[in-house]
Design an enzyme around this catalytic site. Structure first.
Site, PDB file in Angstrom:
ATOM      1  N   GLU A 136       0.868  -1.188   0.000  1.00 57.63           N
ATOM      2  CA  GLU A 136       0.000   0.000   0.000  1.00 57.63           C
ATOM      3  C   GLU A 136       0.900   1.230   0.000  1.00 57.63           C
ATOM      4  OE1 GLU A 136      -2.576  -0.348   3.410  1.00 57.63           O
ATOM      5  OE2 GLU A 136      -3.319  -2.306   2.747  1.00 57.63           O
ATOM      6  N   GLY A 140       5.236  -0.517   2.402  1.00 56.94           N
ATOM      7  CA  GLY A 140       5.972  -1.269   1.390  1.00 56.94           C
ATOM      8  C   GLY A 140       6.865  -2.270   2.097  1.00 56.94           C
ATOM      9  N   THR A 167       1.247  -5.993  -9.490  1.00 55.37           N
ATOM     10  CA  THR A 167       1.624  -6.618 -10.754  1.00 55.37           C
ATOM     11  C   THR A 167       0.478  -7.494 -11.260  1.00 55.37           C
ATOM     12  OG1 THR A 167       3.938  -6.658 -10.076  1.00 55.37           O
ATOM     13  CG2 THR A 167       3.330  -8.188 -11.821  1.00 55.37           C
ATOM     14  N   TYR A 241      -0.429 -13.096   7.705  1.00 62.35           N
ATOM     15  CA  TYR A 241       0.982 -12.697   7.757  1.00 62.35           C
ATOM     16  C   TYR A 241       1.874 -13.885   7.399  1.00 62.35           C
ATOM     17  CZ  TYR A 241       1.416 -15.100  12.258  1.00 62.35           C
ATOM     18  OH  TYR A 241       1.433 -16.053  13.226  1.00 62.35           O
ATOM     19  N   ASN A 249       8.985 -15.401   0.717  1.00 63.41           N
ATOM     20  CA  ASN A 249      10.290 -16.060   0.869  1.00 63.41           C
ATOM     21  C   ASN A 249      10.598 -16.916  -0.358  1.00 63.41           C
ATOM     22  OD1 ASN A 249      10.792 -14.992   3.369  1.00 63.41           O
ATOM     23  ND2 ASN A 249      10.115 -16.807   4.521  1.00 63.41           N
ATOM     24  N   GLY A 349      27.513   3.759 -28.731  1.00 66.62           N
ATOM     25  CA  GLY A 349      26.354   4.634 -28.983  1.00 66.62           C
ATOM     26  C   GLY A 349      25.098   3.814 -29.245  1.00 66.62           C
ATOM     27  N   GLU A 372       9.387  -7.457  -4.120  1.00 61.55           N
ATOM     28  CA  GLU A 372       9.484  -8.652  -3.261  1.00 61.55           C
ATOM     29  C   GLU A 372      10.597  -8.520  -2.222  1.00 61.55           C
ATOM     30  OE1 GLU A 372       8.527 -12.485  -4.692  1.00 61.55           O
ATOM     31  OE2 GLU A 372       7.499 -11.706  -6.457  1.00 61.55           O
TER      32      GLU A 372
HETATM   33  C1  LIG Z   1       6.962  -2.559 -10.662  1.00 60.97           C
HETATM   34  C2  LIG Z   1       6.525  -2.945  -9.274  1.00 60.97           C
HETATM   35  C3  LIG Z   1       5.748  -4.072  -9.089  1.00 60.97           C
HETATM   36  C4  LIG Z   1       5.301  -4.429  -7.818  1.00 60.97           C
HETATM   37  N1  LIG Z   1       4.468  -5.509  -7.668  1.00 60.97           N
HETATM   38  C5  LIG Z   1       3.899  -5.741  -6.455  1.00 60.97           C
HETATM   39  C6  LIG Z   1       2.873  -6.739  -6.307  1.00 60.97           C
HETATM   40  O1  LIG Z   1       2.517  -7.449  -7.249  1.00 60.97           O
HETATM   41  N2  LIG Z   1       2.310  -6.896  -5.090  1.00 60.97           N
HETATM   42  C7  LIG Z   1       2.661  -6.131  -4.012  1.00 60.97           C
HETATM   43  O2  LIG Z   1       2.078  -6.327  -2.961  1.00 60.97           O
HETATM   44  N3  LIG Z   1       3.632  -5.203  -4.110  1.00 60.97           N
HETATM   45  C8  LIG Z   1       4.249  -4.976  -5.309  1.00 60.97           C
HETATM   46  N4  LIG Z   1       5.214  -4.003  -5.446  1.00 60.97           N
HETATM   47  C9  LIG Z   1       5.609  -3.224  -4.268  1.00 60.97           C
HETATM   48  C10 LIG Z   1       7.024  -3.529  -3.826  1.00 60.97           C
HETATM   49  O3  LIG Z   1       7.076  -4.789  -3.230  1.00 60.97           O
HETATM   50  C11 LIG Z   1       7.479  -2.390  -2.904  1.00 60.97           C
HETATM   51  O4  LIG Z   1       7.681  -1.255  -3.730  1.00 60.97           O
HETATM   52  C12 LIG Z   1       8.745  -2.738  -2.151  1.00 60.97           C
HETATM   53  O5  LIG Z   1       8.478  -3.726  -1.197  1.00 60.97           O
HETATM   54  C13 LIG Z   1       9.370  -1.532  -1.469  1.00 60.97           C
HETATM   55  O6  LIG Z   1       8.419  -0.819  -0.746  1.00 60.97           O
HETATM   56  P1  LIG Z   1       8.320   0.789  -0.915  1.00 60.97           P
HETATM   57  O7  LIG Z   1       8.223   1.057  -2.363  1.00 60.97           O
HETATM   58  O8  LIG Z   1       7.245   1.288  -0.063  1.00 60.97           O
HETATM   59  O9  LIG Z   1       9.706   1.325  -0.426  1.00 60.97           O
HETATM   60  P2  LIG Z   1      10.096   1.717   1.113  1.00 60.97           P
HETATM   61  O10 LIG Z   1       9.687   0.610   2.025  1.00 60.97           O
HETATM   62  O11 LIG Z   1       9.573   3.087   1.402  1.00 60.97           O
HETATM   63  O12 LIG Z   1      11.658   1.753   1.000  1.00 60.97           O
HETATM   64  C14 LIG Z   1      12.400   2.885   0.526  1.00 60.97           C
HETATM   65  C15 LIG Z   1      13.868   2.656   0.818  1.00 60.97           C
HETATM   66  O13 LIG Z   1      14.070   2.535   2.225  1.00 60.97           O
HETATM   67  C16 LIG Z   1      14.772   1.339   2.513  1.00 60.97           C
HETATM   68  N5  LIG Z   1      14.322   0.773   3.795  1.00 60.97           N
HETATM   69  C17 LIG Z   1      13.045   0.658   4.245  1.00 60.97           C
HETATM   70  N6  LIG Z   1      13.036   0.062   5.450  1.00 60.97           N
HETATM   71  C18 LIG Z   1      14.330  -0.204   5.758  1.00 60.97           C
HETATM   72  C19 LIG Z   1      14.992  -0.811   6.859  1.00 60.97           C
HETATM   73  N7  LIG Z   1      14.304  -1.304   7.903  1.00 60.97           N
HETATM   74  N8  LIG Z   1      16.338  -0.910   6.836  1.00 60.97           N
HETATM   75  C20 LIG Z   1      17.055  -0.439   5.795  1.00 60.97           C
HETATM   76  N9  LIG Z   1      16.483   0.143   4.715  1.00 60.97           N
HETATM   77  C21 LIG Z   1      15.149   0.245   4.698  1.00 60.97           C
HETATM   78  C22 LIG Z   1      14.423   0.406   1.352  1.00 60.97           C
HETATM   79  O14 LIG Z   1      15.398  -0.619   1.214  1.00 60.97           O
HETATM   80  C23 LIG Z   1      14.394   1.359   0.187  1.00 60.97           C
HETATM   81  O15 LIG Z   1      15.688   1.532  -0.294  1.00 60.97           O
HETATM   82  C24 LIG Z   1       5.692  -3.653  -6.695  1.00 60.97           C
HETATM   83  C25 LIG Z   1       6.503  -2.524  -6.892  1.00 60.97           C
HETATM   84  C26 LIG Z   1       6.897  -2.160  -8.150  1.00 60.97           C
HETATM   85  C27 LIG Z   1       7.734  -0.909  -8.323  1.00 60.97           C
END
Ligand SMILES: Cc1cc2nc3c(=O)[nH]c(=O)nc-3n(C[C@H](O)[C@H](O)[C@H](O)COP(=O)(O)OP(=O)(O)OC[C@H]3O[C@@H](n4cnc5c(N)ncnc54)[C@H](O)[C@@H]3O)c2cc1C
Length: 387
Positions: A136, A140, A167, A241, A249, A349, A372
């Site tokens: 959401e 993430g 996705t 969960y 995993n 290029g 993931e």
């Molecule tokens: C093209 C695409 C397809 C997707 N498909 C799906 C899908 O089918 N189903 C679904 O449910 N989701 C899907 N996602 C969501 C995806 O799994 C999330 O974008 C991803 O898990 C990261 O979450 P976020 O974007 O909120 O980033 P954030 O959680 O906000 O992370 C931002 C940055 O902070 C870092 N960070 C966050 N917490 C920590 C921590 N504790 N320690 C160190 N670093 C941290 C992260 O590594 C990252 O670099 C998709 C995303 C994209 C872009």
């Protein structure tokens, strides 16, 4: 010392007869049926329904579904081989098949009630696409902070919330939706539901305009007073969960395979190009400086393949694979980015323009370090097992 059996001596990359046949048929299909459309699909950010139908006809959309439900009755490793081969030609096709098999089918086979399996698995094997809706806007990496809520209502549940980045949402007939039924219990309130497309209250929202894997649809999924019967609960109430953790995993091994395939594809294009392109009177592949770069990429790819295959085989053997899965995803996604970057460099290029295939692979590679579980989250998983 006892003599080990021949099986114990087989290298990780050894493929059994059925694995080789599957790999070869998917390889042939990808060359003939996907390759000609890769650029157009990327430019138009569209996945033709006719191609989805062909994937079903090939029998690769329900790999682990038992034959009694119309599936292929295969193993997780088969799914990994399929995702690798498709991604070698187009990682967008790879991820559609990956989500279908390693997340959606996987979750239903493992946690579906017999009623759910009877209703949904035959469709997933033959014509229905699945999507996995966990993320959401505000959750993430911290996925279990999800704000989507479910409440009991008569003999069913009503779900409200907004899912982001989903996705396959454009193509999907079934959505696995994670919602919290009891927020006071924290993550122990999270429950997984199977919501069919067309259920009143479920709509697919905005489609993202992305850097890479552009043909793969990534959309918002909105749930407004979406009522589902009790029979749509996947697994136990309050155990969503567990469904999420355990499928992800395993799913991340599939992303490792997607990134491995991408790297293989990028290197193949590069070897061919460097043998053809002439500078200083000879093919650029004749320069040792170029050869060493190609050799290093090939070594990277071999290491990524060993990590991916090992994680997948451990999973099929029922042995612990958590660390190995995280390692294979992080490493394969880095190898994909490095190899696609090298491909652009060696195309010169031509690497930078859309007429040649490698700039797309460079854009596609970036997602491997994000979905993931980002690379930081994979490192966190690996470190947790060590400390
Ligand atoms: C093209 C695409 C397809 C997707 N498909 C799906 C899908 O089918 N189903 C679904 O449910 N989701 C899907 N996602 C969501 C995806 O799994 C999330 O974008 C991803 O898990 C990261 O979450 P976020 O974007 O909120 O980033 P954030 O959680 O906000 O992370 C931002 C940055 O902070 C870092 N960070 C966050 N917490 C920590 C921590 N504790 N320690 C160190 N670093 C941290 C992260 O590594 C990252 O670099 C998709 C995303 C994209 C872009």
């Amino acid at each position: 010392m006892t003599t080990p059996s021949v099986d114990a001596l087989l290298p990780l990359t050894h493929l059994s007869e059925d694995e080789r046949l599957l790999r070869d048929s998917v390889r042939e299909f990808a060359q003939a049926r996907i390759r000609p459309h890769v650029r157009e699909m990327d430019e138009q950010a569209k996945f033709p329904r006719s191609l989805v139908d062909e994937l079903f006809a090939l029998g690769i959309m329900g790999i682990e579904i038992p034959e009694s439900f119309g599936g292929a009755g295969g193993r997780f490793f088969h799914a990994v081989l399929v995702v690798e081969e498709l991604s070698r030609v187009d990682p967008s096709v790879g991820v559609l098949v990956d989500v279908q098999n390693t997340l959606v089918v996987n979750a239903l086979v493992r946690w579906g009630s017999s009623d759910l399996k009877n209703r949904v698995l035959p469709a997933l094997s033959t014509k229905a696409v699945g999507a996995y809706a966990l993320s959401e806007a505000a959750s993430g990496s911290d996925a279990f902070a999800l704000q989507t809520r479910a409440r009991e209502d008569g003999d069913g549940y009503v779900i409200d919330g907004r899912k982001l980045w989903i996705t396959n949402a454009n193509e999907a007939d079934y959505f696995i939706v994670f919602a919290n039924l009891n927020p006071e219990a924290g993550y122990r309130g999270i429950t997984a539901f199977v919501v069919e497309r067309g259920t009143p209250g479920l709509t697919v929202g905005k489609k993202e305009d992305k850097l890479g894997i552009r043909a793969s649809s990534t959309c918002e999924v909105i749930l407004e007073h979406c009522r589902v019967p009790r029979s749509q609960v996947l697994g136990e109430v309050g155990k969503g969960y567990k469904v999420a953790i355990e499928t992800l995993n395993e799913g991340r091994i599939g992303i490792g395979a997607q990134m491995l395939g991408l790297a293989v594809g990028a290197l193949e294009h590069t070897v061919k190009y460097t043998k053809e392109r002439k500078q200083f009177g000879k093919a650029i592949a004749e320069f040792q400086g170029v050869q060493f770069q190609l050799a290093r990429a090939a070594t990277d790819i071999e290491a990524a393949r060993l990590l991916v295959y090992n994680a997948a085989r451990l999973r099929d053997l029922g042995q612990p694979f958590l660390t190995e899965a995280a390692m294979c995803k992080i490493f394969a996604s880095e190898v994909a980015e490095r190899t696609a970057s090298l491909a652009i460099n060696l195309f010169g290029g031509n690497g930078f323009v859309k007429e040649y295939p490698v700039e797309k692979l460079y854009r596609d590679a970036k997602i491997g370090q994000i979905y993931e579980g980002t690379s930081n989250l994979q490192l966190q998983t690996i470190a947790k097992q060590m400390l």
